[in-house]
Design a protein around this motif. Structure first.
Motif, PDB file in Angstrom:
ATOM      1  N   ASP A  16       0.281  28.314  -1.335  1.00 58.33           N
ATOM      2  CA  ASP A  16       1.462  28.801  -1.945  1.00 58.33           C
ATOM      3  C   ASP A  16       2.438  27.739  -2.047  1.00 58.33           C
ATOM      4  O   ASP A  16       3.226  27.679  -3.019  1.00 58.33           O
ATOM      5  N   TYR A  17       2.589  26.860  -0.857  1.00 60.16           N
ATOM      6  CA  TYR A  17       3.429  25.993  -0.788  1.00 60.16           C
ATOM      7  C   TYR A  17       3.198  24.907  -2.096  1.00 60.16           C
ATOM      8  O   TYR A  17       4.136  24.254  -2.635  1.00 60.16           O
ATOM      9  N   ARG A  18       1.933  24.693  -2.275  1.00 57.48           N
ATOM     10  CA  ARG A  18       1.725  23.634  -3.421  1.00 57.48           C
ATOM     11  C   ARG A  18       1.953  24.063  -4.600  1.00 57.48           C
ATOM     12  O   ARG A  18       2.627  23.179  -5.338  1.00 57.48           O
ATOM     13  N   THR A  19       1.883  25.554  -4.814  1.00 63.05           N
ATOM     14  CA  THR A  19       2.154  25.842  -6.175  1.00 63.05           C
ATOM     15  C   THR A  19       3.695  25.876  -6.277  1.00 63.05           C
ATOM     16  O   THR A  19       4.396  25.577  -7.293  1.00 63.05           O
ATOM     17  N   SER A  20       4.524  26.241  -5.252  1.00 66.49           N
ATOM     18  CA  SER A  20       5.892  26.443  -5.140  1.00 66.49           C
ATOM     19  C   SER A  20       6.217  24.585  -5.371  1.00 66.49           C
ATOM     20  O   SER A  20       7.379  24.461  -6.151  1.00 66.49           O
ATOM     21  N   LEU A  21       5.600  23.737  -4.750  1.00 61.13           N
ATOM     22  CA  LEU A  21       6.164  22.304  -5.004  1.00 61.13           C
ATOM     23  C   LEU A  21       5.903  21.884  -6.322  1.00 61.13           C
ATOM     24  O   LEU A  21       6.899  21.398  -6.893  1.00 61.13           O
ATOM     25  N   HIS A  22       4.986  22.355  -7.036  1.00 62.77           N
ATOM     26  CA  HIS A  22       4.734  22.039  -8.539  1.00 62.77           C
ATOM     27  C   HIS A  22       6.035  22.461  -9.197  1.00 62.77           C
ATOM     28  O   HIS A  22       6.738  21.851  -9.999  1.00 62.77           O
ATOM     29  N   ASN A  23       6.349  23.933  -8.993  1.00 62.89           N
ATOM     30  CA  ASN A  23       7.414  24.430  -9.695  1.00 62.89           C
ATOM     31  C   ASN A  23       8.572  23.884  -9.503  1.00 62.89           C
ATOM     32  O   ASN A  23       9.538  23.682 -10.357  1.00 62.89           O
ATOM     33  N   ALA A  24       8.847  23.527  -8.130  1.00 63.37           N
ATOM     34  CA  ALA A  24      10.120  22.770  -7.813  1.00 63.37           C
ATOM     35  C   ALA A  24      10.228  21.318  -8.540  1.00 63.37           C
ATOM     36  O   ALA A  24      11.399  21.017  -8.771  1.00 63.37           O
ATOM     37  N   ASN A  25       9.356  20.823  -8.510  1.00 67.82           N
ATOM     38  CA  ASN A  25       9.351  19.386  -9.211  1.00 67.82           C
ATOM     39  C   ASN A  25       9.866  19.699 -10.651  1.00 67.82           C
ATOM     40  O   ASN A  25      10.562  18.699 -10.973  1.00 67.82           O
ATOM     41  N   LEU A  26       9.213  20.727 -11.331  1.00 68.88           N
ATOM     42  CA  LEU A  26       9.445  20.927 -12.802  1.00 68.88           C
ATOM     43  C   LEU A  26      11.173  21.203 -12.697  1.00 68.88           C
ATOM     44  O   LEU A  26      12.034  20.569 -13.662  1.00 68.88           O
ATOM     45  N   ILE A  27      11.582  21.984 -11.768  1.00 70.84           N
ATOM     46  CA  ILE A  27      13.010  22.348 -11.888  1.00 70.84           C
ATOM     47  C   ILE A  27      13.974  21.328 -11.536  1.00 70.84           C
ATOM     48  O   ILE A  27      14.928  21.023 -12.124  1.00 70.84           O
ATOM     49  N   CYS A  28      13.552  20.439 -10.532  1.00 72.40           N
ATOM     50  CA  CYS A  28      14.111  19.136 -10.112  1.00 72.40           C
ATOM     51  C   CYS A  28      14.489  18.207 -11.577  1.00 72.40           C
ATOM     52  O   CYS A  28      15.226  17.682 -11.644  1.00 72.40           O
TER      53      CYS A  28
ATOM     54  N   GLN B 249      11.623  19.141  -2.170  1.00 71.63           N
ATOM     55  CA  GLN B 249      11.682  19.777  -0.797  1.00 71.63           C
ATOM     56  C   GLN B 249      13.290  20.210  -0.564  1.00 71.63           C
ATOM     57  O   GLN B 249      13.428  20.994   0.432  1.00 71.63           O
ATOM     58  N   ASP B 250      14.187  19.883  -1.223  1.00 69.42           N
ATOM     59  CA  ASP B 250      15.403  20.481  -1.171  1.00 69.42           C
ATOM     60  C   ASP B 250      15.472  21.866  -1.744  1.00 69.42           C
ATOM     61  O   ASP B 250      16.311  22.570  -1.171  1.00 69.42           O
ATOM     62  N   ILE B 251      14.905  22.291  -2.514  1.00 67.37           N
ATOM     63  CA  ILE B 251      14.679  23.592  -2.917  1.00 67.37           C
ATOM     64  C   ILE B 251      13.620  24.613  -2.077  1.00 67.37           C
ATOM     65  O   ILE B 251      14.114  25.598  -1.761  1.00 67.37           O
ATOM     66  N   ILE B 252      12.469  23.903  -1.875  1.00 69.13           N
ATOM     67  CA  ILE B 252      11.430  24.855  -1.185  1.00 69.13           C
ATOM     68  C   ILE B 252      11.552  24.586   0.315  1.00 69.13           C
ATOM     69  O   ILE B 252      10.642  25.371   0.870  1.00 69.13           O
ATOM     70  N   GLY B 253      12.025  23.628   0.759  1.00 71.19           N
ATOM     71  CA  GLY B 253      11.911  23.279   2.128  1.00 71.19           C
ATOM     72  C   GLY B 253      10.670  22.598   2.572  1.00 71.19           C
ATOM     73  O   GLY B 253       9.902  22.185   1.882  1.00 71.19           O
ATOM     74  N   PRO B 254      10.536  22.382   3.894  1.00 73.88           N
ATOM     75  CA  PRO B 254       9.400  21.756   4.357  1.00 73.88           C
ATOM     76  C   PRO B 254       8.178  22.518   4.177  1.00 73.88           C
ATOM     77  O   PRO B 254       8.125  23.534   4.009  1.00 73.88           O
ATOM     78  N   PRO B 255       6.993  21.542   4.284  1.00 70.41           N
ATOM     79  CA  PRO B 255       5.625  22.407   4.200  1.00 70.41           C
ATOM     80  C   PRO B 255       5.457  23.227   5.480  1.00 70.41           C
ATOM     81  O   PRO B 255       6.053  22.881   6.532  1.00 70.41           O
ATOM     82  N   PRO B 256       4.438  24.123   5.344  1.00 76.66           N
ATOM     83  CA  PRO B 256       4.024  24.983   6.542  1.00 76.66           C
ATOM     84  C   PRO B 256       3.250  24.177   7.631  1.00 76.66           C
ATOM     85  O   PRO B 256       2.652  23.109   7.345  1.00 76.66           O
ATOM     86  N   GLU B 257       3.464  24.672   8.658  1.00 73.64           N
ATOM     87  CA  GLU B 257       3.055  24.053   9.727  1.00 73.64           C
ATOM     88  C   GLU B 257       1.988  25.089  10.503  1.00 73.64           C
ATOM     89  O   GLU B 257       2.347  26.151  10.460  1.00 73.64           O
ATOM     90  N   ARG B 258       0.883  24.466  11.215  1.00 77.26           N
ATOM     91  CA  ARG B 258       0.056  25.393  12.171  1.00 77.26           C
ATOM     92  C   ARG B 258       0.864  26.246  13.009  1.00 77.26           C
ATOM     93  O   ARG B 258       1.588  25.480  13.828  1.00 77.26           O
ATOM     94  N   PRO B 259       0.468  27.487  13.419  1.00 79.03           N
ATOM     95  CA  PRO B 259       0.899  28.160  14.378  1.00 79.03           C
ATOM     96  C   PRO B 259       0.526  27.663  15.754  1.00 79.03           C
ATOM     97  O   PRO B 259      -0.777  27.325  15.675  1.00 79.03           O
ATOM     98  N   LYS B 260       1.310  27.766  16.658  1.00 71.56           N
ATOM     99  CA  LYS B 260       0.832  27.133  18.061  1.00 71.56           C
ATOM    100  C   LYS B 260       0.988  28.391  18.926  1.00 71.56           C
ATOM    101  O   LYS B 260       1.664  29.118  18.782  1.00 71.56           O
ATOM    102  N   GLU B 261      -0.089  28.345  19.946  1.00 70.88           N
ATOM    103  CA  GLU B 261      -0.006  29.717  20.820  1.00 70.88           C
ATOM    104  C   GLU B 261       1.202  29.577  21.745  1.00 70.88           C
ATOM    105  O   GLU B 261       1.423  28.559  22.152  1.00 70.88           O
ATOM    106  N   THR B 262       1.751  30.608  21.891  1.00 71.31           N
ATOM    107  CA  THR B 262       2.944  30.801  22.657  1.00 71.31           C
ATOM    108  C   THR B 262       2.544  30.861  24.122  1.00 71.31           C
ATOM    109  O   THR B 262       1.366  31.168  24.630  1.00 71.31           O
ATOM    110  N   LYS B 263       3.621  30.718  25.010  1.00 71.36           N
ATOM    111  CA  LYS B 263       3.200  30.680  26.429  1.00 71.36           C
ATOM    112  C   LYS B 263       2.680  32.186  26.981  1.00 71.36           C
ATOM    113  O   LYS B 263       1.808  32.259  27.643  1.00 71.36           O
TER     114      LYS B 263
END
Length: 105
Positions: free
Chosen positions: A44-56, A70-84
């Motif tokens: 989903d981020y990759r798709t949004s990145l392509h769209n955001a590049n066109l808008i930019c 990245q100003d429009i869609i923010g940073p890429p997703p990160e893998r979830p970490k186990e909580t304490k």
């Protein structure tokens, strides 16, 4: 997300039978579901990145400030970490004699 929703999501994404998925150890199922969710968010981020590049590109034609995707869609997703709390829960399960699968990195 509850157990049944996780099973249905994994079945929909993989095509595995419900009986097979219900036979998986809970920790494996949870880790597998988290990986599926992460992979879906990356797509989903990759798709949004392509769209955001066109808008930019369009915005930057007439703008003094140069925008990046990245100003429009923010940073890429990160893998979830186990909580304490999750780590404590799994260690209590091991102490209670519940067999858990080997850790995977």
């Amino acid at each position: 997300m509850n157990y049944d929703e996780i099973i249905v999501t994994v079945a929909r994404e993989t095509g595995w039978s419900l009986e097979y998925i219900r036979g998986l150890p809970l920790r494996d199922l949870r880790l597998f579901y988290q990986e599926l969710a992460y992979q879906r968010s990356v797509e989903d981020y990759r798709t949004s990145l392509h769209n955001a590049n066109l808008i930019c590109t369009l915005i930057n034609l007439n703008s003094k400030r140069k925008y990046k995707a990245q100003d429009i869609i923010g940073p890429p997703p990160e893998r979830p970490k186990e909580t304490k709390q999750e780590i404590d829960l799994w260690s209590k399960a091991e102490k209670a004699g519940i067999k858990l699968p080997a850790e995977r990195d």
